[in-house]
Design a protein around this motif. Structure first.
Motif, short mmCIF file in Angstrom:
data_model
loop_
_atom_site.label_atom_id
_atom_site.label_comp_id
_atom_site.label_asym_id
_atom_site.label_seq_id
_atom_site.Cartn_x
_atom_site.Cartn_y
_atom_site.Cartn_z
N PRO A 7 0.96 -0.69 0.11
CA PRO A 7 -0.24 0.13 0.03
C PRO A 7 0.68 1.71 -0.07
O PRO A 7 1.66 1.34 0.51
CB PRO A 7 -0.99 0.13 1.37
CG PRO A 7 -1.01 -1.81 1.87
CD PRO A 7 0.94 -2.28 1.57
N GLY A 8 0.43 2.08 -1.38
CA GLY A 8 1.20 3.90 -0.78
C GLY A 8 2.28 3.19 -1.35
O GLY A 8 2.89 4.57 -2.63
N GLN A 48 20.97 7.61 -3.76
CA GLN A 48 20.06 9.00 -4.52
C GLN A 48 18.18 8.10 -4.82
O GLN A 48 17.72 8.72 -4.80
CB GLN A 48 20.88 9.65 -5.20
CG GLN A 48 22.20 10.20 -4.78
CD GLN A 48 22.68 10.40 -6.14
OE1 GLN A 48 22.44 11.13 -7.39
NE2 GLN A 48 24.42 11.00 -5.96
N ALA A 49 18.60 7.28 -5.47
CA ALA A 49 17.27 6.98 -6.17
C ALA A 49 16.41 6.50 -5.34
O ALA A 49 15.19 6.05 -5.20
CB ALA A 49 17.96 4.94 -6.30
N TRP A 50 16.94 5.67 -3.59
CA TRP A 50 16.02 5.97 -2.60
C TRP A 50 15.27 6.44 -2.76
O TRP A 50 14.19 6.89 -2.19
CB TRP A 50 16.13 4.76 -1.93
CG TRP A 50 15.91 4.24 -0.99
CD1 TRP A 50 15.73 4.53 0.67
CD2 TRP A 50 14.97 2.90 -0.81
NE1 TRP A 50 15.06 3.57 1.09
CE2 TRP A 50 13.90 3.08 0.63
CE3 TRP A 50 13.89 2.59 -1.63
CZ2 TRP A 50 13.38 2.50 0.24
CZ3 TRP A 50 13.08 1.84 -1.95
CH2 TRP A 50 12.51 1.32 -0.11
N LEU A 54 10.57 7.64 -2.22
CA LEU A 54 10.65 7.60 -0.91
C LEU A 54 9.73 9.06 -1.14
O LEU A 54 9.08 9.28 -0.81
CB LEU A 54 11.85 8.01 0.43
CG LEU A 54 11.66 6.89 0.73
CD1 LEU A 54 13.23 7.18 1.78
CD2 LEU A 54 11.40 6.17 0.93
N ASP A 55 10.66 10.22 -1.74
CA ASP A 55 9.98 11.43 -2.00
C ASP A 55 8.83 11.04 -2.62
O ASP A 55 7.41 11.63 -2.79
CB ASP A 55 10.87 12.84 -3.00
CG ASP A 55 12.02 12.88 -2.10
OD1 ASP A 55 11.83 12.59 -0.95
OD2 ASP A 55 12.98 13.86 -2.01
N ALA A 61 6.92 6.55 2.92
CA ALA A 61 8.10 7.03 3.22
C ALA A 61 8.01 7.13 4.96
O ALA A 61 8.95 6.76 5.47
CB ALA A 61 8.00 8.41 2.86
N TYR A 62 6.82 7.29 5.19
CA TYR A 62 5.72 6.99 6.55
C TYR A 62 6.11 5.89 7.30
O TYR A 62 6.77 5.62 8.23
CB TYR A 62 4.73 7.67 6.49
CG TYR A 62 3.58 7.74 7.65
CD1 TYR A 62 4.51 8.39 8.63
CD2 TYR A 62 3.23 6.91 8.01
CE1 TYR A 62 4.62 8.47 10.71
CE2 TYR A 62 2.31 6.67 9.48
CZ TYR A 62 3.22 7.51 10.38
OH TYR A 62 2.46 7.02 12.11
N SER A 63 5.82 4.62 5.97
CA SER A 63 6.30 3.31 6.89
C SER A 63 7.29 2.65 7.15
O SER A 63 7.42 2.36 7.71
CB SER A 63 5.54 2.70 5.78
OG SER A 63 5.97 2.39 4.62
#
Length: 598
Positions: A7-8, A48-50, A54-55, A61-63
């Motif tokens: 999810p997300g 950088q890719a990660w 997340l962005d 990103a919160y998870s």
């Protein structure tokens, strides 16, 4: 079948070789210089890719522990998407320029998979895939509702949720903007596949108290005071009534009055702008092999012929008098093959799943710690949804779920349930995806990614494993297994037929209906899925055939020293990988086994 892994997070499949990729040659970014060792350069690019991933997804990103992203929804504005694409281009350019000779074998695999992942994202942006936030099955309006299924343990969790509800108008506006751009440029799902789509919207237009968005306000933690609950319930009620529900009303009107009437009348991806190149790109992406659409089409015809002969042998075994078409009609219409209630179907799925759990120790040396449950496909998407699907979790306090579609029970034959369960639960998607996520030694971009040829190929191979493990004792269930295999073989034919060879939708429907025992409801929903999700249907058979070929290769090379548990562990040990990388893994498995024989 598996589309959304977490999810997300929009899960990105990978490919070992792309056809007609977008030109992405870029200068190296400033912080990745030739003075650094190649391994350090690679680690910097991975990081950088990660960060880009997340962005792109605040919820994911919160998870992953970024509390600053709480209460946010993805920014899908033109500026935001263009910025993400530009950042990917920069990392991709640096990655292509990286000298990989000094890298270890594992680092080279990481570099290749990351390059493929970034290339795919760039390709999708180039071909304007963001103009299509809906498909024949559902769309963003249904998937975003999963925000109501988050964990609600503190008042802050409710504050974050309310912030997301307040952000929904902007989110719907951005998605609708892309739909409008698609209308203007002819990039829409075919109109025929959107028949009944409005039902997936009207399912959300209900009284506040019956809305899925309201559910968190009915299940407060025990430690909440009456004052807290009253204040939150009032705020939630007002938001859903005055903000959320009007959004669905507006979206319903837009879709029924503007979008669906204006959707394209053609079905082929080749008819889209740059469509021929895009479809061949998808063929290579979803197979991870150096194949074109014509080669896939011919392979499909060959597999259909082989499986048809096995199906006819079962018809003879049960003593049925009549033609192949007569037998399919019998299977589709005889009440003995269909559940009477949703509970009966779910119980059958649960019983088969428990039997499947028991066979795992004989086939695998390593098993996942994450359990799985069984749930109905959500009612709001069930009418046009596939028969079953696996839904993973990105939280360690939740299981994965095997979704079973209980809509239209007279179209859900029990003779298919063994194959479906082995594919979606264990030893299929749940086992493979959970093990992948638990591989903490892998970089995150691999732990949380999904390569369709690997995952769906493994799912179909898992159906076959059931035959070796004692399932399909009933000839009708075995016919169900074969009809599922035929379904995947026929996909190779109809997907390439419609998108590259000028087939009509009716031709595809007739081909699928005349070769499988799928109900006509399933045949129709599946064909419409292939039309609106070009190339994905090719993953299953191509992946399964590759895994079977590699197993035969290992069995022939190792003889009596071949260990099925060790082989399966070797297939899964590095997570989801392109087929060419998997072949390298199995070659090493064979070499190690030969060394032990000396």
């Amino acid at each position: 079948m598996h589309k959304l892994l977490l999810p997300g997070l929009l899960v990105i499949g990978l490919t070992a070789c792309q056809l007609n990729p977008v030109n992405t040659d870029q200068p190296r970014t400033q912080d990745v210089t030739a003075e650094k060792p190649a391994s350090d350069q690679l680690e910097a690019l991975i990081e950088q890719a990660w960060l880009i991933t997340l962005d792109a997804s605040p919820d994911f990103a919160y998870s992953q522990g970024n509390l600053d992203k709480a209460g946010q929804l993805a920014d899908l504005s033109p500026k935001a998407l263009a910025s993400l694409n530009e950042r990917r281009l920069q990392v991709l350019g640096s990655l292509k320029a990286l000298d990989r000779a000094p890298l270890t074998k594992e680092q080279k695999i990481n570099a290749q998979i990351l390059q493929d992942q970034l290339q795919n994202s760039v390709d999708l942006y180039h071909y304007k895939d963001h103009y299509l936030p809906i498909s024949s099955e559902s769309g963003f309006h249904a998937y975003i509702a999963s925000i109501a299924k988050a964990r609600f343990a503190t008042e802050q969790d409710y504050t974050n949720y309310i912030a997301k509800l307040n952000a929904l108008p902007n989110y719907f506006a951005q998605q609708t903007y892309w739909l409008q751009q698609g209308l203007a440029s002819g990039i829409t799902p075919p109109k025929i596949t959107l028949k009944g789509f409005e039902e997936s919207i009207s399912a959300f237009i209900v009284p506040v108290e019956k809305s899925g968005y309201f559910k968190p306000f009915t299940q407060y933690p025990k430690h909440f005071s009456d004052t807290q609950k009253a204040a939150l319930t009032l705020e939630g009620t007002e938001l859903i009534k005055n903000t959320v529900l009007p959004l669905y009303h507006q979206f319903y009107d837009f879709m029924t009055q503007t979008y669906i009437p204006g959707a394209r009348t053609t079905i082929a991806t080749a008819s889209l702008p740059d469509g021929e190149a895009f479809y061949e790109n998808r063929v290579r992406y979803y197979t991870t092999l150096n194949l074109n659409s014509d080669e896939v089409h011919q392979l499909g015809l060959k597999e259909v012929k082989r499986i048809r002969s096995e199906m006819e042998a079962i018809i003879e075994e049960v003593g049925f008098e009549g033609s192949f078409a007569d037998f399919l009609h019998f299977l589709r219409t005889d009440p003995q093959f269909y559940p009477k209630t949703a509970e009966e179907l779910l119980k059958e799925a649960a019983y088969i799943a428990k039997k499947a759990d028991a066979m795992l120790p004989k086939l695998f040396g390593k098993l996942p710690r994450t359990p799985y449950g069984i749930q109905e496909v959500p009612a709001e998407i069930a009418p046009k949804y596939t028969t079953g699907r696996y839904s993973g979790s990105n939280r360690d306090d939740e299981p994965g779920y095997y979704w079973v579609n209980t809509y239209a029970l007279d179209k859900r034959p029990l003779y298919e349930m063994e194959a479906l369960t082995l594919h979606e639960a264990v030893p299929g998607h749940h086992l493979q995806i959970s093990l992948n996520t638990e591989l903490t030694s892998l970089p995150n971009f691999r732990r949380y990614s999904y390569i369709s040829a690997f995952g769906e190929g493994w799912g179909l191979y898992s159906e076959y494993l059931g035959l070796e493990a004692g399932f399909y004792q009933d000839p009708y269930s075995n016919f169900g297994r074969l009809t599922y295999e035929m379904w995947r073989a026929a996909r190779l034919v109809v997907d390439t037929g419609m998108h590259a060879k000028g087939w009509s939708r009716q031709q595809a429907l007739d081909f699928m209906a005349s070769n499988t025992a799928l109900s006509m409801h399933n045949v129709t929903t599946e064909i419409d899925r292939y039309i609106s999700w070009p190339g994905q249907a090719l993953s299953y058979k191509i992946g399964e055939l590759t895994i079977k070929r590699l197993r035969a290769k290992a069995e022939n090379a190792l003889g009596e020293k071949f260990d099925i548990r060790a082989f399966h562990d070797a297939v899964l040990e590095n997570g989801s990988v392109p087929m060419q990388v998997l072949e390298q893994q199995i070659d090493e498995f064979i070499s190690s086994g030969k060394a032990l024989r000396k």
